[in-house]
Design an enzyme around this catalytic site. Structure first.
Site, PDB file in Angstrom:
ATOM      1  N   SER A 170       0.834  -1.192   0.000  1.00 16.83           N
ATOM      2  CA  SER A 170       0.000   0.000   0.000  1.00 16.83           C
ATOM      3  C   SER A 170       0.878   1.254   0.000  1.00 16.83           C
ATOM      4  O   SER A 170       1.683   1.450  -0.901  1.00 16.83           O
ATOM      5  CB  SER A 170      -0.976  -0.037   1.174  1.00 16.83           C
ATOM      6  OG  SER A 170      -1.941   0.973   1.058  1.00 16.83           O
ATOM      7  N   ASP A 275      -9.800  -3.657  -6.113  1.00 17.91           N
ATOM      8  CA  ASP A 275      -9.137  -2.568  -5.401  1.00 17.91           C
ATOM      9  C   ASP A 275      -9.357  -1.270  -6.172  1.00 17.91           C
ATOM     10  O   ASP A 275      -9.111  -1.220  -7.380  1.00 17.91           O
ATOM     11  CB  ASP A 275      -7.642  -2.883  -5.302  1.00 17.91           C
ATOM     12  CG  ASP A 275      -6.854  -1.835  -4.529  1.00 17.91           C
ATOM     13  OD1 ASP A 275      -7.427  -0.804  -4.143  1.00 17.91           O
ATOM     14  OD2 ASP A 275      -5.643  -2.062  -4.320  1.00 17.91           O
ATOM     15  N   HIS A 305      -8.342  -4.148  -1.659  1.00 18.30           N
ATOM     16  CA  HIS A 305      -7.046  -3.553  -1.359  1.00 18.30           C
ATOM     17  C   HIS A 305      -6.411  -4.296  -0.183  1.00 18.30           C
ATOM     18  O   HIS A 305      -6.992  -4.419   0.883  1.00 18.30           O
ATOM     19  CB  HIS A 305      -7.218  -2.075  -1.013  1.00 18.30           C
ATOM     20  CG  HIS A 305      -5.916  -1.367  -0.777  1.00 18.30           C
ATOM     21  ND1 HIS A 305      -4.984  -1.182  -1.769  1.00 18.30           N
ATOM     22  CD2 HIS A 305      -5.393  -0.808   0.345  1.00 18.30           C
ATOM     23  CE1 HIS A 305      -3.942  -0.531  -1.290  1.00 18.30           C
ATOM     24  NE2 HIS A 305      -4.168  -0.296   0.003  1.00 18.30           N
TER      25      HIS A 305
END
Length: 377
Positions: A170, A275, A305
């Site tokens: 991320s 995502d 995600h």
């Protein structure tokens, strides 16, 4: 950002969703608390992976947590001890949350070190908005320089510094990308640390123009658009969503990618179409491919995600793929077919994602076979 689960319809105020309060001095109060887990350095404890914390920059309150598979210690008494690949890891959290000591991160790193049989150096970097970007990038690069000079026994005795990968999840994927750009122009200053590639797991990027996946998943349960926008507002040095820190495609991308191409680094991009960031990840992969960088895509259907964080089976699948990516003798070689690289499966045993035939390698093999036959005539 992983670990923050939103309701189906996010509240109008993303700060309420993130459980933070904006303070007048530019800092925030984090109302949500994430548990931490101490390191486990004692080899007498029954754990498959040992860990310990070492200060990095005391003035910035940064440090690293090193993960060492117990197997490395058990094999150290033999004369054929093989050093392990090194992963330098940057955690997620939208640049605003989490720590290298977070329990969730500890669990993920332990499993990765165990499954891949690698050493991991997880970096505690400064968080925004108290320390806006590029503070996290500065800390990321400082950690790489620290590794090259440290006399820590775990890294000196068991880590193969010449086989290092920079990885992030991320926001950590964003940090890994920008740290890679920075050190690509000074690789000689990192020796004996030699970087072989980047691993970008659901990397956090953005831009002023909404993508199809962002519009389709505007009210996503994990990363709704309002939260993504708020995290960028808290993290960027200026209010520009097309800042190079957020949007790597702006201006045609960084010219340093040409250097990464020449260095022969491999870049793995992991994502899924469940995502909101999916289109950003595809754009980044395409950009690097067009610059001639050897890119391996691992894109899947569905998910969310940071799906590997929520579904252990997905994490196990990713670990199998990562092991192929890191340990494959030829390193998932590919051919520039219209600027697209893929993983070569049946020759080198790489994971069967985005597989095409590696034509260059096949030609070489055929030539070797033909030459051998002619030699023996």
């Amino acid at each position: 950002m992983s670990g923050q689960i939103a309701p189906s319809i996010p509240p109008a105020d993303p700060y309420q969703l993130l459980q933070i309060v904006l303070n007048s001095d530019g800092t925030i109060t984090r109302l949500g608390k994430f548990p931490n887990t101490p390191a486990t350095p004692d080899p007498n404890q029954p754990t498959p992976v040992l860990s310990k914390d070492i200060p990095l920059n005391q003035s910035n309150n940064t440090w690293v947590r090193i993960y060492l598979p117990r197997q490395a210690l058990d094999n150290s008494s033999t004369s054929t001890t093989t050093k392990l690949p090194l992963i330098v890891y940057y955690h997620g959290g939208g640049f605003v949350f989490y720590s290298a000591a977070s329990t969730e991160l500890q669990h993920d790193c332990v499993n990765m070190a165990k499954d891949l049989n690698v050493i991991i150096v997880s970096v505690e970097y400064r968080l925004a908005p108290e320390h806006r970007l590029p503070a996290a990038y500065d800390d990321a690069v400082e950690a790489l320089h620290w590794i090259k000079t440290t006399q820590d026994d775990w890294l000196r005795e068991y880590a193969d510094l010449s086989n290092t990968f920079i990885m992030g999840m991320s926001a950590g994927g964003n940090i890994a990308y920008h740290a890679g750009l920075r050190v690509a122009v000074e690789v000689d200053k990192l020796e004996p640390l030699v970087i072989k590639g980047l691993i970008l797991q659901h990397p956090f990027f953005g831009g002023s123009q909404r993508t199809e996946s962002e519009l389709r998943l505007v009210n996503d349960k994990i990363l709704p658009q309002s939260v993504s926008d708020a995290l960028w507002e808290l993290s960027l040095p200026i209010a520009d969503r097309d800042h190079e820190y957020s949007n790597p495609t702006v201006g045609g991308g960084s010219q340093i990618l040409e250097k990464i191409k020449l260095l022969g680094w491999r870049v793995l991009v992991v994502g899924c179409d469940g995502d909101p960031l999916f289109d950003r990840e595809v754009e980044l992969a395409k950009l690097m491919e067009e610059k001639g960088v050897l890119v391996v895509r691992r894109f899947s259907e569905g998910g969310c995600h940071g799906v590997e964080h929520y579904e252990p089976s997905k994490a196990e699948e990713l670990h199998v793929f990562l092991k192929d990516f890191i340990f494959s003798f030829f390193g998932c070689l590919g051919r520039n077919g219209g600027g697209v690289y893929r993983c070569c499966d049946f020759l080198f045993g790489c994971s069967k994602v985005n597989v095409v035939v590696c034509l260059d390698v096949i030609v070489v093999i055929l030539l070797v076979v033909m030459y051998s036959k002619l030699f023996w005539l």
